[in-house]
Every structure is written in structure tokens, then in C-alpha cells.
Design a protein around this motif. Structure first.
Motif, PDB file in Angstrom:
ATOM      1  N   SER A 171      25.403  11.459  45.688  1.00  0.00           N
ATOM      2  CA  SER A 171      25.569  11.996  47.040  1.00  0.00           C
ATOM      3  C   SER A 171      26.888  12.731  47.183  1.00  0.00           C
ATOM      4  O   SER A 171      26.962  13.801  47.810  1.00  0.00           O
ATOM      5  CB  SER A 171      25.472  10.875  48.078  1.00  0.00           C
ATOM      6  N   LYS A 172      27.944  12.219  46.568  1.00  0.00           N
ATOM      7  CA  LYS A 172      29.238  12.899  46.669  1.00  0.00           C
ATOM      8  C   LYS A 172      29.252  14.168  45.827  1.00  0.00           C
ATOM      9  O   LYS A 172      29.949  15.134  46.155  1.00  0.00           O
ATOM     10  CB  LYS A 172      30.368  11.953  46.267  1.00  0.00           C
ATOM     11  N   GLY A 173      28.463  14.188  44.751  1.00  0.00           N
ATOM     12  CA  GLY A 173      28.343  15.416  43.991  1.00  0.00           C
ATOM     13  C   GLY A 173      27.666  16.508  44.794  1.00  0.00           C
ATOM     14  O   GLY A 173      28.042  17.679  44.715  1.00  0.00           O
ATOM     15  N   VAL A 174      26.673  16.126  45.595  1.00  0.00           N
ATOM     16  CA  VAL A 174      25.943  17.100  46.400  1.00  0.00           C
ATOM     17  C   VAL A 174      26.792  17.618  47.555  1.00  0.00           C
ATOM     18  O   VAL A 174      26.869  18.832  47.799  1.00  0.00           O
ATOM     19  CB  VAL A 174      24.627  16.491  46.926  1.00  0.00           C
ATOM     20  N   ASP A 175      27.448  16.698  48.295  1.00  0.00           N
ATOM     21  CA  ASP A 175      28.190  17.165  49.474  1.00  0.00           C
ATOM     22  C   ASP A 175      29.609  17.652  49.134  1.00  0.00           C
ATOM     23  O   ASP A 175      30.266  18.282  49.974  1.00  0.00           O
ATOM     24  CB  ASP A 175      28.218  16.098  50.564  1.00  0.00           C
ATOM     25  N   GLY A 176      30.063  17.350  47.917  1.00  0.00           N
ATOM     26  CA  GLY A 176      31.360  17.862  47.487  1.00  0.00           C
ATOM     27  C   GLY A 176      32.557  17.213  48.149  1.00  0.00           C
ATOM     28  O   GLY A 176      33.676  17.716  48.021  1.00  0.00           O
ATOM     29  N   SER A 177      32.355  16.102  48.842  1.00  0.00           N
ATOM     30  CA  SER A 177      33.474  15.441  49.520  1.00  0.00           C
ATOM     31  C   SER A 177      34.383  14.761  48.505  1.00  0.00           C
ATOM     32  O   SER A 177      33.932  14.299  47.455  1.00  0.00           O
ATOM     33  CB  SER A 177      32.943  14.408  50.520  1.00  0.00           C
ATOM     34  N   PRO A 178      35.678  14.692  48.798  1.00  0.00           N
ATOM     35  CA  PRO A 178      36.615  14.069  47.856  1.00  0.00           C
ATOM     36  C   PRO A 178      36.376  12.565  47.743  1.00  0.00           C
ATOM     37  O   PRO A 178      35.934  11.916  48.689  1.00  0.00           O
ATOM     38  CB  PRO A 178      37.989  14.372  48.468  1.00  0.00           C
ATOM     39  N   TRP A 179      36.680  12.049  46.583  1.00  0.00           N
ATOM     40  CA  TRP A 179      36.552  10.616  46.335  1.00  0.00           C
ATOM     41  C   TRP A 179      37.808   9.893  46.813  1.00  0.00           C
ATOM     42  O   TRP A 179      38.923  10.315  46.505  1.00  0.00           O
ATOM     43  CB  TRP A 179      36.369  10.354  44.848  1.00  0.00           C
ATOM     44  N   THR A 180      37.615   8.802  47.524  1.00  0.00           N
ATOM     45  CA  THR A 180      38.744   7.956  47.893  1.00  0.00           C
ATOM     46  C   THR A 180      39.037   7.001  46.748  1.00  0.00           C
ATOM     47  O   THR A 180      38.191   6.745  45.878  1.00  0.00           O
ATOM     48  CB  THR A 180      38.449   7.151  49.165  1.00  0.00           C
ATOM     49  N   LEU A 181      40.236   6.462  46.743  1.00  0.00           N
ATOM     50  CA  LEU A 181      40.612   5.482  45.726  1.00  0.00           C
ATOM     51  C   LEU A 181      39.698   4.264  45.797  1.00  0.00           C
ATOM     52  O   LEU A 181      39.284   3.714  44.765  1.00  0.00           O
ATOM     53  CB  LEU A 181      42.070   5.075  45.917  1.00  0.00           C
ATOM     54  N   GLU A 182      39.354   3.849  47.010  1.00  0.00           N
ATOM     55  CA  GLU A 182      38.485   2.688  47.160  1.00  0.00           C
ATOM     56  C   GLU A 182      37.094   2.957  46.586  1.00  0.00           C
ATOM     57  O   GLU A 182      36.493   2.079  45.949  1.00  0.00           O
ATOM     58  CB  GLU A 182      38.374   2.293  48.637  1.00  0.00           C
ATOM     59  N   GLU A 183      36.583   4.152  46.772  1.00  0.00           N
ATOM     60  CA  GLU A 183      35.265   4.483  46.221  1.00  0.00           C
ATOM     61  C   GLU A 183      35.292   4.480  44.692  1.00  0.00           C
ATOM     62  O   GLU A 183      34.346   4.006  44.049  1.00  0.00           O
ATOM     63  CB  GLU A 183      34.812   5.854  46.736  1.00  0.00           C
ATOM     64  N   ARG A 184      36.349   4.993  44.129  1.00  0.00           N
ATOM     65  CA  ARG A 184      36.466   4.983  42.671  1.00  0.00           C
ATOM     66  C   ARG A 184      36.514   3.551  42.143  1.00  0.00           C
ATOM     67  O   ARG A 184      35.867   3.222  41.136  1.00  0.00           O
ATOM     68  CB  ARG A 184      37.730   5.739  42.237  1.00  0.00           C
TER      69      ARG A 184
END
Length: 394
Positions: free
Chosen positions: A306-319
Motif C-alpha cells: 500500500s505504501k508503494g502504491v501511494d508513495g507516502s514516506p515510511w515512519t520509523l515505527e512502520e519500519r
């Protein structure tokens, strides 16, 4: 080189993987004994398009998302853990190759059904020379090296006036030496031998700085707009790995239930193990843990896709959560396998009973440095507590 191809759907790719189960399962014992994947299994994977999942469409690949990887590897893992592991490992360096300049990709993907092995461990040294670098060193745990065409290597670059820094490079496997040192308790069939570089020259276009890669700074122009190739490396690697572990847990459940109708519980009054309340509790507990493992695997892949599609930046918590999800899959799958192995009785220690190989394979996966449940849980908790991660691999 530009090719056109009909890209199969996820459902079609999963069905192809499911159709491979009989042949991969048949060759599982051979792979373990010979410490490498059977050639028939390699050919079957190639025919099913498994090696194309992370190859760009312009080279005849499928550019499959990570949810597809999870579901395909889960089917392959039902058949044989080692074969599924090698397929999963190939997906990661193949994706990493797609970060290099496009002319490098033209060279690598000129080979049909190209297989690329690799590592993230910087256990070699590199020195700058005119036109590139020279690498010396050794990399261990290189799954699938015996069937590979290329390897993605990581080394520490020293010299040239800057601080020592890790680099990532693509090398023909023929430039490296193979050390046949894969004698292990689990995942024996993966052929995860060591490879050695002795004064190997790598041209500069086939070299990237690992720090930039880990921060999402890639060199491909043609892949820049593709959702598949703009996610961070570690979440991608995490999502690429977990399907095999889910498949091993499913295999444990299947092999237990296949043997169940003919079994009793020795030294008890139960002439049928299937009638014992203990068995009911064990099967339910194991099945629920598999469901939980699948939840974490799919949550992880959904986040990456989903983040690849919308291009939104990754947060540290998501990583950090991506690594935590991977660790949770490993922990829960191992717990499920342990339940079914414990319930399988003394006869299950014979080498022709699949549960013993499944148990050793899932244990080996849990010991992997990037998949270890405790390491990943600690990292996630550390970030949740407001501390900086104590690793670059996030």
C-alpha cells in the motif's frame, strides 16, 4: 532489451505454485541428503515463473507485489521448506538488482529465468581502483548459490579519501569461488554455501552505496515510478521471507492430520488419537497459531504494497513494525510446528516422516539474524519507547 509478457494474476501464480507441491515434495528428501535443490525442482520453479516474480515487466517479468510473494511461498513451503526458502531468497537480490542503473539491469536480466543470490552482511573488503573497485572476502549463508547466475555482495569500501562505508554490488557468480561448507541441522537442502572473492574487479556502474540504498536512494530511472521498486529494502526483504515460514507451519498441520487416522496413543486406553480431547486441543491451538502467523504475514505485505502504491514516506515505527511482523510470523509458525511435532509421537523421529524435517527447517529460519523473533520484538519495543533504533537494518 525490452520484452512483452502476459502478467499472471496473483491467483494464477498461487495456483501454479500449488501445482508444484507434488514434485517439490517428492524431491525434498533428496535435497536434504544432497544439500542442494534438485535440478528437477529448479526447472519446475522456472517453468512456473517463480523466478520472474520480482523481475521488471520490460524484461519479461511479473513485477509481483509482496502479497503475491507471501502466498506463493506459502504454497511452496507446504511442499519443501528448503526449496521455498531458496525461491524466497532469490526474490530479494532480484529486487535489489532493480535498484541499480538500468544498463546494469539490461546485462543481468538478459539471462532468461535469471537467478540472483545475495546477502546483506558486509563480510568482505573493497578498495577503489580505476573504473571501479576490487573486492576480497567471504560471504556465508548464500542460499541458492549453487544454482545462481549472479550474486549481490556487500563489502566495506576503504580508501579513496573517505570514511569506510558499506557498498552493494552485483557480481557474476562465475567470478566467485564456492566453499562447500553447508553442513547444518536445518534447511539442509538450500545449499547455502559460502562464496569467496579474490581480487574480483567490479566496474563502478555495478556498485551502490548501501547507506543510500537503506535510505531509499536508488539509481534506476526505468523503475522509479513502479510501486514495486520504491519501498525500503528491509521491509521488502521481510515481506519476501515470511511466506516460507507460514508454509512450513501449514505443512506440519497437513502431515499430522494425514497420519492421524492410523494412530493411537501408546500406553493409554485411546485406540484412536483422533478421539482424545488432548488431540483436539493441540490441533485447535496449532491451527490458530497458523492463522495468527498468516495475519502478521499479510499485514506486513499489505503495508509494503500500500505504501508503494501511494508513495507516502515510511515512519520509523512502520519500519520497526515490519520487522516485528516478520518475527511474529517466525515465532507463531514455530510454536505451531512444535505443537504438531509433539503430538506426532515417537514414530515421527524416523527420517521418512516429514514432521522432523519441518521442525528442523522452521527452527533454522527462526535463528536467522534478521528473522529472529526476539531481536525483532526488541527493536519494535525500543522504537515504541521513543529510542533510536540500534541498527541500520530497519
Amino acid at each position: 532489451m525490452v520484452l512483452t509478457t502476459d502478467v499472471p494474476t496473483r491467483e494464477q501464480l498461487v495456483r501454479r505454485a500449488s501445482e508444484l507441491v507434488p514434485v517439490l515434495r517428492k524431491n525434498g528428501a533428496w535435497a536434504e541428503e544432497n544439500r542442494r535443490i534438485h535440478e528437477e525442482s529448479i526447472e519446475a520453479l522456472a517453468d512456473a515463473g517463480v523466478f520472474k516474480l520480482r523481475v521488471p515487466v520490460r524484461y519479461g517479468g511479473y513485477e509481483a507485489d509482496t502479497r503475491t510473494l507471501v502466498d506463493v511461498a506459502s504454497e511452496l513451503g507446504r511442499a519443501d521448506g528448503s526449496t521455498s526458502w531458496v525461491a524466497s531468497v532469490y526474490w530479494i537480490p532480484t529486487w535489489m538488482t532493480c535498484l541499480f542503473p538500468d544498463q546494469v539491469q539490461d546485462e543481468v536480466f538478459a539471462t532468461p529465468d535469471v537467478r540472483i543470490c545475495g546477502t546483506l552482511s558486509p563480510t568482505a573488503m573493497a578498495a577503489p581502483v580505476d573504473g571501479g573497485i576490487v573486492v576480497n572476502g567471504k560471504w556465508s549463508f548464500i542460499s541458492g548459490a549453487l544454482h545462481s547466475h549472479w550474486q549481490v555482495v556487500v563489502a566495506v569500501l576503504v580508501g579513496g579519501g573517505g570514511e569506510p562505508a558499506p557498498i552493494m554490488a552485483v557480481v557474476p557468480i562465475t567470478d566467485l569461488q564456492i566453499a562447500d561448507d553447508w553442513y547444518t541441522a536445518g534447511l539442509k537442502g538450500t545449499g547455502s554455501v559460502s562464496t569467496i572473492a579474490q581480487d574480483v574487479f567490479i566496474p563502478s556502474e555495478r556498485v551502490l552505496h548501501l547507506g543510500a540504498v537503506l535510505q531509499g536512494q536508488y539509481s534506476s530511472v526505468a523503475n522509479a515510478a513502479s510501486p514495486i521498486y520504491r519501498a525500503p529494502l528491509l521491509p521488502v526483504a521481510s515481506a519476501s521471507s515470511v511466506g516460507t515460514v507460514v508454509g512450513l507451519a501449514r505443512a506440519a498441520k497437513e502431515t499430522f492430520l494425514e497420519r492421524l487416522p492410523e494412530r493411537k496413543i501408546s500406553y493409554t486406553a485411546y485406540t484412536s488419537q483422533a478421539e482424545a480431547p488432548l488431540t483436539h486441543l493441540q490441533v485447535a491451538d496449532g491451527a490458530m497459531k497458523i492463522d495468527e502467523a498468516e495475519f502478521h504475514a499479510h499485514r506486513l505485505s499489505s503495508l509494503v504494497d500500500s505504501k508503494g502504491v501511494d508513495g507516502s514516506p515510511w515512519t520509523l515505527e512502520e519500519r520497526a513494525r515490519a520487522r516485528a511482523d516478520m518475527g511474529a510470523v517466525c515465532r507463531l509458525a514455530k510454536e505451531a510446528v512444535d505443537i504438531f511435532a509433539t503430538a506426532s509421537g515417537g514414530s515421527s523421529i524416523y527420517s521418512n516422516v516429514p514432521i522432523q524435517r519441518i521442525s528442523r527447517d522452521v527452527q533454522a529460519a527462526n535463528l536467522h539474524a534478521l528473522m529472529h523473533p526476539d531481536t525483532n520484538a526488541e527493536l519494535y519495543g525500543r522504537v515504541l519507547c521513543g529510542l533510536e533504533p540500534n541498527t541500520l537494518y530497519i
